[in-house]
Design an enzyme around this catalytic site. Structure first.
Site, PDB file in Angstrom:
ATOM      1  N   ASN A   1      -6.858  -8.618  36.483  1.00 20.97           N
ATOM      2  CA  ASN A   1      -5.976  -7.825  37.340  1.00 20.97           C
ATOM      3  C   ASN A   1      -5.787  -6.465  36.681  1.00 20.97           C
ATOM      4  O   ASN A   1      -5.056  -6.346  35.707  1.00 20.97           O
ATOM      5  CB  ASN A   1      -4.633  -8.562  37.494  1.00 20.97           C
ATOM      6  N   TRP A   2      -6.467  -5.463  37.229  1.00 14.28           N
ATOM      7  CA  TRP A   2      -6.451  -4.144  36.583  1.00 14.28           C
ATOM      8  C   TRP A   2      -5.156  -3.373  36.830  1.00 14.28           C
ATOM      9  O   TRP A   2      -4.942  -2.334  36.227  1.00 14.28           O
ATOM     10  CB  TRP A   2      -7.638  -3.305  37.064  1.00 14.28           C
ATOM     11  N   LYS A   3      -4.367  -3.832  37.784  1.00 16.68           N
ATOM     12  CA  LYS A   3      -3.129  -3.122  38.147  1.00 16.68           C
ATOM     13  C   LYS A   3      -3.456  -1.658  38.472  1.00 16.68           C
ATOM     14  O   LYS A   3      -4.532  -1.383  39.012  1.00 16.68           O
ATOM     15  CB  LYS A   3      -2.090  -3.272  37.036  1.00 16.68           C
TER      16      LYS A   3
ATOM     17  N   HIS B   1       2.477 -10.975  43.274  1.00 16.45           N
ATOM     18  CA  HIS B   1       2.536 -10.745  41.819  1.00 16.45           C
ATOM     19  C   HIS B   1       3.978 -10.393  41.443  1.00 16.45           C
ATOM     20  O   HIS B   1       4.696  -9.761  42.219  1.00 16.45           O
ATOM     21  CB  HIS B   1       1.582  -9.613  41.429  1.00 16.45           C
TER      22      HIS B   1
ATOM     23  N   GLU C   1       5.187  -8.185  39.695  1.00 17.58           N
ATOM     24  CA  GLU C   1       5.514  -6.749  39.788  1.00 17.58           C
ATOM     25  C   GLU C   1       5.787  -6.361  41.234  1.00 17.58           C
ATOM     26  O   GLU C   1       6.624  -5.499  41.511  1.00 17.58           O
ATOM     27  CB  GLU C   1       4.380  -5.910  39.169  1.00 17.58           C
TER      28      GLU C   1
ATOM     29  N   GLU D   1       2.616 -17.248  36.303  1.00 21.40           N
ATOM     30  CA  GLU D   1       2.781 -16.138  35.364  1.00 21.40           C
ATOM     31  C   GLU D   1       4.252 -15.999  34.997  1.00 21.40           C
ATOM     32  O   GLU D   1       5.024 -15.357  35.745  1.00 21.40           O
ATOM     33  CB  GLU D   1       2.287 -14.832  35.998  1.00 21.40           C
TER      34      GLU D   1
ATOM     35  N   GLY E   1       2.508  -8.698  29.952  1.00 21.31           N
ATOM     36  CA  GLY E   1       2.463  -7.401  29.289  1.00 21.31           C
ATOM     37  C   GLY E   1       3.343  -7.302  28.052  1.00 21.31           C
ATOM     38  O   GLY E   1       3.581  -6.221  27.539  1.00 21.31           O
TER      39      GLY E   1
ATOM     40  N   SER F   1      -0.155 -12.176  29.019  1.00 24.23           N
ATOM     41  CA  SER F   1      -0.636 -11.909  27.659  1.00 24.23           C
ATOM     42  C   SER F   1      -1.775 -12.831  27.215  1.00 24.23           C
ATOM     43  O   SER F   1      -1.806 -13.280  26.071  1.00 24.23           O
ATOM     44  CB  SER F   1       0.532 -11.959  26.662  1.00 24.23           C
TER      45      SER F   1
ATOM     46  N   GLY G   1      -4.268  -9.397  32.610  1.00 20.73           N
ATOM     47  CA  GLY G   1      -3.919  -8.008  32.897  1.00 20.73           C
ATOM     48  C   GLY G   1      -4.510  -7.082  31.846  1.00 20.73           C
ATOM     49  O   GLY G   1      -5.688  -6.718  31.900  1.00 20.73           O
ATOM     50  N   GLY G   2      -3.716  -6.729  30.845  1.00 21.18           N
ATOM     51  CA  GLY G   2      -4.100  -5.753  29.817  1.00 21.18           C
ATOM     52  C   GLY G   2      -5.476  -5.994  29.214  1.00 21.18           C
ATOM     53  O   GLY G   2      -6.278  -5.058  29.084  1.00 21.18           O
TER      54      GLY G   2
HETATM   55  P1  PGA Z   1      -0.961  -9.254  31.073  1.00 21.98           P
HETATM   56  O1  PGA Z   1      -0.740  -9.272  32.682  1.00 21.98           O
HETATM   57  O2  PGA Z   1      -2.202 -10.045  30.796  1.00 21.98           O
HETATM   58  O3  PGA Z   1      -1.090  -7.792  30.729  1.00 21.98           O
HETATM   59  O4  PGA Z   1       0.250  -9.893  30.471  1.00 21.98           O
HETATM   60  C1  PGA Z   1      -1.013 -10.410  33.441  1.00 21.98           C
HETATM   61  C2  PGA Z   1      -0.692 -10.147  34.895  1.00 21.98           C
HETATM   62  O5  PGA Z   1       0.318  -9.514  35.196  1.00 21.98           O
HETATM   63  O6  PGA Z   1      -1.447 -10.595  35.797  1.00 21.98           O
END
Ligand code: PGA
Length: 256
Positions: free
Chosen positions: A11-13, A97, A99, A171, A177, A217, A238-239
């Site tokens: 997930n590149w956001k 998600h 966010e 999640e 993050g 993470s 994500g990251g």
């Molecule tokens: P993260 O994000 O791996 O940076 O913690 C995961 C996500 O929000 O899908």
């Protein structure tokens, strides 16, 4: 990891540039393990989808969006429909998600409308759920997860049917993050709870097939331990999905 095929999703956001996006998809395609034992997916921002489509398809990487609107078309300024996503090659869409839920006020009811719209046109939804730190500390994790499942999958409950291609992503908000991963045991406990809920509502054959991803993470250092758990079928990353250096070892976790 049970008998289900693992899925590693990036997930590149709201990150990267167009040229970095193309480069990253190419790098993953070239260096991923040759066997098809693991499904790989990336979810770039909307504006990169068309540009990485060819590369992703050549590299057997599924293409997903990070969100969509629940209507097919119409006067919804600034929105993107599921049909438009299919037009640029998406097979999947991330919905609900944390966010979207926390920053943009998306409620489970809206997530449910989106899930319904996605399934209706043949897009596979990756439905995200997860508790906050406060909720975990108040020992409300299972109550919150149950509420989010019931709310976000209302249309499946009404139909008494959950498509077996549906993907759930657990999640925990406190792990996203933050560098603070849920322990494999903590994640497994919630994954087992989710699978149990699916079995109760839709039957065991369905719950045996649904893939449940862990997100929060995930790194090359913890992927293997997470994937050892029987109800963890993959990861939503994500990251660590933003660079080939960190995403590839996760994608290739079976080979390492
Ligand atoms: P993260 O994000 O791996 O940076 O913690 C995961 C996500 O929000 O899908």
């Amino acid at each position: 990891m049970g008998s289900r095929k693992p899925l590693i999703a990036g997930n590149w956001k709201m990150n990267l540039t167009l040229s970095q996006a193309v480069e990253l998809v190419n790098a993953v395609g070239t260096n991923r393990a040759k066997s098809d034992d693991v499904d790989v997916l990336v979810a770039p921002p909307f504006t990169f989808l068309g540009a990485v489509r060819q590369e992703a398809s050549a590299a057997r990487i599924f293409l997903s969006a990070q969100n969509m609107h629940f209507e097919i078309k119409g006067a919804y300024t600034g929105e993107i429909s599921g049909r438009m996503l299919q037009d640029v090659g998406c097979t999947h869409v991330i919905l609900g998600h944390s966010e979207r839920r926390s920053i943009f006020g998306e409620k489970s009811q809206t997530v449910d409308l989106k899930v319904k719209a996605a399934v209706m046109i043949g897009l596979i939804p990756i439905v995200c759920i997860g508790e906050s730190l406060e909720e975990r500390e108040a020992e409300k994790t299972f109550e919150i997860i149950k509420g989010q499942l019931e709310g976000s999958l209302q249309n499946f409950l009404a139909d008494d049917k959950m498509p077996r291609s549906t993907i759930i992503a657990y999640e925990p908000v406190w792990a996203i993050g933050t560098g603070r991963t849920a322990t494999p045991g903590q994640a497994q406990e919630v994954h087992a709870f989710i699978r149990g809920w699916i079995a109760e509502k839709f039957g065991k054959p369905t719950s045996d097939e649904i893939r449940i991803l862990y997100g929060g993470s995930v790194t090359p250092a913890n992927i293997k331990d997470l994937m050892r758990e029987p109800d963890i079928d993959g990861a939503l990353v994500g990251g660590a999905s933003l660079k080939a250096d960190t995403f590839l070892p996760i994608v290739n976790f079976l080979a390492a």
